[in-house]
Structure formats: C-alpha cells, structure tokens
Design a protein around this motif. Structure first.
Motif, PDB file in Angstrom:
ATOM      1  N   SER A  97       0.992  -1.117   0.066  1.00  0.00           N
ATOM      2  CA  SER A  97      -0.101   0.038   0.091  1.00  0.00           C
ATOM      3  C   SER A  97       0.790   1.218   0.110  1.00  0.00           C
ATOM      4  O   SER A  97       1.919   1.289   0.293  1.00  0.00           O
ATOM      5  N   LEU A  98       0.391   2.204  -0.641  1.00  0.00           N
ATOM      6  CA  LEU A  98       1.130   3.502  -0.755  1.00  0.00           C
ATOM      7  C   LEU A  98       0.214   4.772   0.179  1.00  0.00           C
ATOM      8  O   LEU A  98      -1.089   4.574   0.137  1.00  0.00           O
ATOM      9  N   SER A  99       0.760   5.522   0.570  1.00  0.00           N
ATOM     10  CA  SER A  99       0.259   6.850   1.253  1.00  0.00           C
ATOM     11  C   SER A  99       1.025   8.160   0.589  1.00  0.00           C
ATOM     12  O   SER A  99       2.098   8.137   1.118  1.00  0.00           O
ATOM     13  N   GLY A 100       0.299   8.808  -0.188  1.00  0.00           N
ATOM     14  CA  GLY A 100       0.970   9.872  -0.779  1.00  0.00           C
ATOM     15  C   GLY A 100      -0.013  10.986  -0.976  1.00  0.00           C
ATOM     16  O   GLY A 100       0.374  12.215  -1.454  1.00  0.00           O
ATOM     17  N   HIS A 101      -1.253  10.618  -0.601  1.00  0.00           N
ATOM     18  CA  HIS A 101      -2.293  11.836  -0.784  1.00  0.00           C
ATOM     19  C   HIS A 101      -3.024  12.196   0.684  1.00  0.00           C
ATOM     20  O   HIS A 101      -3.236  11.221   1.308  1.00  0.00           O
ATOM     21  N   THR A 102      -3.465  13.453   0.681  1.00  0.00           N
ATOM     22  CA  THR A 102      -4.031  13.737   2.084  1.00  0.00           C
ATOM     23  C   THR A 102      -5.333  13.752   1.739  1.00  0.00           C
ATOM     24  O   THR A 102      -6.303  13.864   2.667  1.00  0.00           O
ATOM     25  N   GLN A 103      -6.089  13.377   0.620  1.00  0.00           N
ATOM     26  CA  GLN A 103      -7.519  13.466   0.395  1.00  0.00           C
ATOM     27  C   GLN A 103      -7.664  12.286  -0.458  1.00  0.00           C
ATOM     28  O   GLN A 103      -6.797  11.470  -0.919  1.00  0.00           O
ATOM     29  N   GLU A 104      -8.854  12.250  -1.104  1.00  0.00           N
ATOM     30  CA  GLU A 104      -9.339  10.970  -1.758  1.00  0.00           C
ATOM     31  C   GLU A 104      -8.608  10.879  -2.939  1.00  0.00           C
ATOM     32  O   GLU A 104      -8.229  11.832  -3.762  1.00  0.00           O
ATOM     33  N   VAL A 105      -8.017   9.507  -3.332  1.00  0.00           N
ATOM     34  CA  VAL A 105      -7.639   9.170  -4.612  1.00  0.00           C
ATOM     35  C   VAL A 105      -8.446   8.776  -5.614  1.00  0.00           C
ATOM     36  O   VAL A 105      -9.383   8.071  -5.480  1.00  0.00           O
ATOM     37  N   CYS A 106      -8.402   9.969  -6.746  1.00  0.00           N
ATOM     38  CA  CYS A 106      -9.685   9.915  -7.549  1.00  0.00           C
ATOM     39  C   CYS A 106      -9.263   9.572  -9.222  1.00  0.00           C
ATOM     40  O   CYS A 106     -10.000   9.628  -9.925  1.00  0.00           O
ATOM     41  N   GLY A 107      -7.956   9.251  -9.078  1.00  0.00           N
ATOM     42  CA  GLY A 107      -7.396   8.904 -10.428  1.00  0.00           C
ATOM     43  C   GLY A 107      -6.076   8.143 -10.500  1.00  0.00           C
ATOM     44  O   GLY A 107      -5.375   8.251  -9.443  1.00  0.00           O
ATOM     45  N   LEU A 108      -6.198   6.764 -11.250  1.00  0.00           N
ATOM     46  CA  LEU A 108      -5.000   5.967 -11.209  1.00  0.00           C
ATOM     47  C   LEU A 108      -4.886   5.586 -12.684  1.00  0.00           C
ATOM     48  O   LEU A 108      -5.733   5.122 -13.243  1.00  0.00           O
ATOM     49  N   LYS A 109      -3.665   5.412 -13.001  1.00  0.00           N
ATOM     50  CA  LYS A 109      -3.221   4.955 -14.145  1.00  0.00           C
ATOM     51  C   LYS A 109      -1.776   4.306 -14.458  1.00  0.00           C
ATOM     52  O   LYS A 109      -0.864   5.059 -13.977  1.00  0.00           O
ATOM     53  N   TRP A 110      -1.610   3.142 -14.743  1.00  0.00           N
ATOM     54  CA  TRP A 110      -0.104   2.450 -14.873  1.00  0.00           C
ATOM     55  C   TRP A 110       0.223   3.048 -16.436  1.00  0.00           C
ATOM     56  O   TRP A 110      -0.594   3.090 -17.449  1.00  0.00           O
ATOM     57  N   SER A 111       1.288   3.174 -16.658  1.00  0.00           N
ATOM     58  CA  SER A 111       2.060   3.809 -17.667  1.00  0.00           C
ATOM     59  C   SER A 111       2.033   2.358 -18.697  1.00  0.00           C
ATOM     60  O   SER A 111       1.900   1.239 -18.317  1.00  0.00           O
ATOM     61  N   THR A 112       1.926   2.663 -19.889  1.00  0.00           N
ATOM     62  CA  THR A 112       1.988   1.552 -20.884  1.00  0.00           C
ATOM     63  C   THR A 112       2.895   0.571 -20.774  1.00  0.00           C
ATOM     64  O   THR A 112       2.749  -0.637 -21.220  1.00  0.00           O
ATOM     65  N   ASP A 113       4.402   0.811 -20.340  1.00  0.00           N
ATOM     66  CA  ASP A 113       5.341   0.014 -20.127  1.00  0.00           C
ATOM     67  C   ASP A 113       5.556  -0.502 -18.757  1.00  0.00           C
ATOM     68  O   ASP A 113       6.252  -1.214 -18.300  1.00  0.00           O
ATOM     69  N   PHE A 114       4.210  -0.183 -17.898  1.00  0.00           N
ATOM     70  CA  PHE A 114       4.211  -0.792 -16.353  1.00  0.00           C
ATOM     71  C   PHE A 114       5.394  -0.187 -15.695  1.00  0.00           C
ATOM     72  O   PHE A 114       5.574  -0.931 -14.416  1.00  0.00           O
ATOM     73  N   LYS A 115       6.198   0.570 -15.886  1.00  0.00           N
ATOM     74  CA  LYS A 115       7.191   1.177 -14.994  1.00  0.00           C
ATOM     75  C   LYS A 115       6.675   2.223 -14.033  1.00  0.00           C
ATOM     76  O   LYS A 115       7.221   2.492 -12.949  1.00  0.00           O
ATOM     77  N   TYR A 116       5.432   3.013 -14.321  1.00  0.00           N
ATOM     78  CA  TYR A 116       5.134   3.876 -13.306  1.00  0.00           C
ATOM     79  C   TYR A 116       3.724   3.950 -13.057  1.00  0.00           C
ATOM     80  O   TYR A 116       2.675   3.539 -13.808  1.00  0.00           O
ATOM     81  N   LEU A 117       3.399   4.171 -11.769  1.00  0.00           N
ATOM     82  CA  LEU A 117       1.904   4.332 -11.673  1.00  0.00           C
ATOM     83  C   LEU A 117       1.666   5.977 -11.415  1.00  0.00           C
ATOM     84  O   LEU A 117       2.193   6.256 -10.482  1.00  0.00           O
ATOM     85  N   ALA A 118       0.652   6.506 -12.054  1.00  0.00           N
ATOM     86  CA  ALA A 118       0.311   7.771 -11.676  1.00  0.00           C
ATOM     87  C   ALA A 118      -0.888   7.908 -10.930  1.00  0.00           C
ATOM     88  O   ALA A 118      -1.947   7.126 -11.230  1.00  0.00           O
ATOM     89  N   SER A 119      -0.936   8.692  -9.756  1.00  0.00           N
ATOM     90  CA  SER A 119      -2.106   9.070  -9.036  1.00  0.00           C
ATOM     91  C   SER A 119      -2.554  10.314  -8.925  1.00  0.00           C
ATOM     92  O   SER A 119      -1.846  11.256  -8.762  1.00  0.00           O
ATOM     93  N   GLY A 120      -3.905  10.738  -9.005  1.00  0.00           N
ATOM     94  CA  GLY A 120      -4.427  11.989  -8.937  1.00  0.00           C
ATOM     95  C   GLY A 120      -5.354  11.904  -7.672  1.00  0.00           C
ATOM     96  O   GLY A 120      -5.978  11.143  -7.463  1.00  0.00           O
ATOM     97  N   GLY A 121      -5.257  13.068  -7.013  1.00  0.00           N
ATOM     98  CA  GLY A 121      -6.144  13.249  -5.686  1.00  0.00           C
ATOM     99  C   GLY A 121      -6.925  14.586  -5.799  1.00  0.00           C
ATOM    100  O   GLY A 121      -6.750  15.612  -6.396  1.00  0.00           O
ATOM    101  N   ASN A 122      -7.965  14.437  -4.709  1.00  0.00           N
ATOM    102  CA  ASN A 122      -8.614  15.628  -4.243  1.00  0.00           C
ATOM    103  C   ASN A 122      -7.983  16.745  -3.856  1.00  0.00           C
ATOM    104  O   ASN A 122      -8.501  17.725  -3.517  1.00  0.00           O
ATOM    105  N   ASP A 123      -6.546  16.524  -3.339  1.00  0.00           N
ATOM    106  CA  ASP A 123      -5.655  17.413  -2.886  1.00  0.00           C
ATOM    107  C   ASP A 123      -4.927  18.117  -3.849  1.00  0.00           C
ATOM    108  O   ASP A 123      -4.182  19.036  -3.719  1.00  0.00           O
ATOM    109  N   ASN A 124      -5.321  17.927  -5.280  1.00  0.00           N
ATOM    110  CA  ASN A 124      -4.752  18.659  -6.421  1.00  0.00           C
ATOM    111  C   ASN A 124      -3.678  18.106  -6.643  1.00  0.00           C
ATOM    112  O   ASN A 124      -2.559  18.918  -7.606  1.00  0.00           O
ATOM    113  N   LEU A 125      -3.090  17.002  -6.322  1.00  0.00           N
ATOM    114  CA  LEU A 125      -1.679  16.711  -6.459  1.00  0.00           C
ATOM    115  C   LEU A 125      -1.727  15.327  -7.558  1.00  0.00           C
ATOM    116  O   LEU A 125      -2.669  14.693  -7.655  1.00  0.00           O
ATOM    117  N   VAL A 126      -0.744  15.184  -8.502  1.00  0.00           N
ATOM    118  CA  VAL A 126      -0.435  14.051  -9.149  1.00  0.00           C
ATOM    119  C   VAL A 126       0.856  13.371  -8.403  1.00  0.00           C
ATOM    120  O   VAL A 126       1.907  14.268  -8.359  1.00  0.00           O
TER     121      VAL A 126
END
Length: 130
Positions: free
Chosen positions: A40-69
């Motif tokens: 598990s990962l903790s990097g957002h202070t509010q809801e995680v509302c977007g997730l997407k693995w990169s096409t080569d599966f090397k990275y996971l991007a997360s977007g949140g209600n805290d305005n962060l990517v």
C-alpha cells in the motif's frame, strides 16, 4: 478484497489491481494469489480519484482531491511500487481525476484538473517538468 477504510473511487490494473480510496491510500492486489494484498502507498491527503499505470508498467500515476499528481516508480519485477513518489506534481488548482500516458512516449503523462482548474497538463516523467 478488504483493505481500505473508505470507499474506493479509482482502479488501475495490469497483473495487479491497484485501488485508490477516499482514505488517501493506494493498495495493490495480486488477484492470482490467495493472500492478495501486495503493498500500500500513502501519498495523498485526500481521496485518490485517478489511477493509471504507464503503458510499459514502469510507473503508476495517481491523482487526488488534494490537487496533486503523484508518480510512483514500480519495483523491479513489477510487483508493488516504491513507498515514496518519484515525483509530486502540484501545479493543478483542482482535483485531478483524468490521467493518460502517451502510447508512443512512455515518459509523457497527461493530467486533467477539475472545474477550478480546467486544464490539461503534460509532464515529462524523466525529470518531472511540465
């Protein structure tokens, strides 16, 4: 699959199912295993509302209600991700729900901000630049 203390608002998958929750965490499940919770990962202070693995599966991007990517680097072998984000991208002015990786340049990420932001930003993940 029990793991979050609040609703799950986003999912991303390859051989792992990654779930983002209102509790601000991301949990990785290996659906092939009986003991499915991998990490598990903790990097957002509010809801995680977007997730997407990169096409080569090397990275996971997360977007949140805290305005962060947050961009997380996958551990070698593709199981789980490192505990600290590779990049914390904080230039949106609203929640980030829309995430997409460029199919022909796997280091380019597009992120879309909500109503107060109304813009799409393109990021170079090699150096974290906008």
């Amino acid at each position: 699959m029990d793991s979050h203390s609040a609703r799950v608002g986003s999912l991303a998958e390859f051989f792992l199912v990654s779930s983002g929750s209102r509790d601000g965490t991301i949990v990785h499940h290996d659906v092939r295993a009986r003991e499915h919770k991998v990490s598990s990962l903790s990097g957002h202070t509010q809801e995680v509302c977007g997730l997407k693995w990169s096409t080569d599966f090397k990275y996971l991007a997360s977007g949140g209600n805290d305005n962060l990517v947050n961009v997380w680097s996958a551990i070698s072998g593709g199981v789980g991700t490192n505990n600290e984000p590779l990049h914390v991208l904080n230039q949106h002015q609203a929640a980030v729900r829309a995430l997409a990786w460029c199919p022909w340049q796997p280091n380019i990420l597009a992120s879309g901000g909500g109503t107060a932001d109304r813009c799409i930003k393109f990021w170079n993940i090699n150096n974290g630049s906008l």
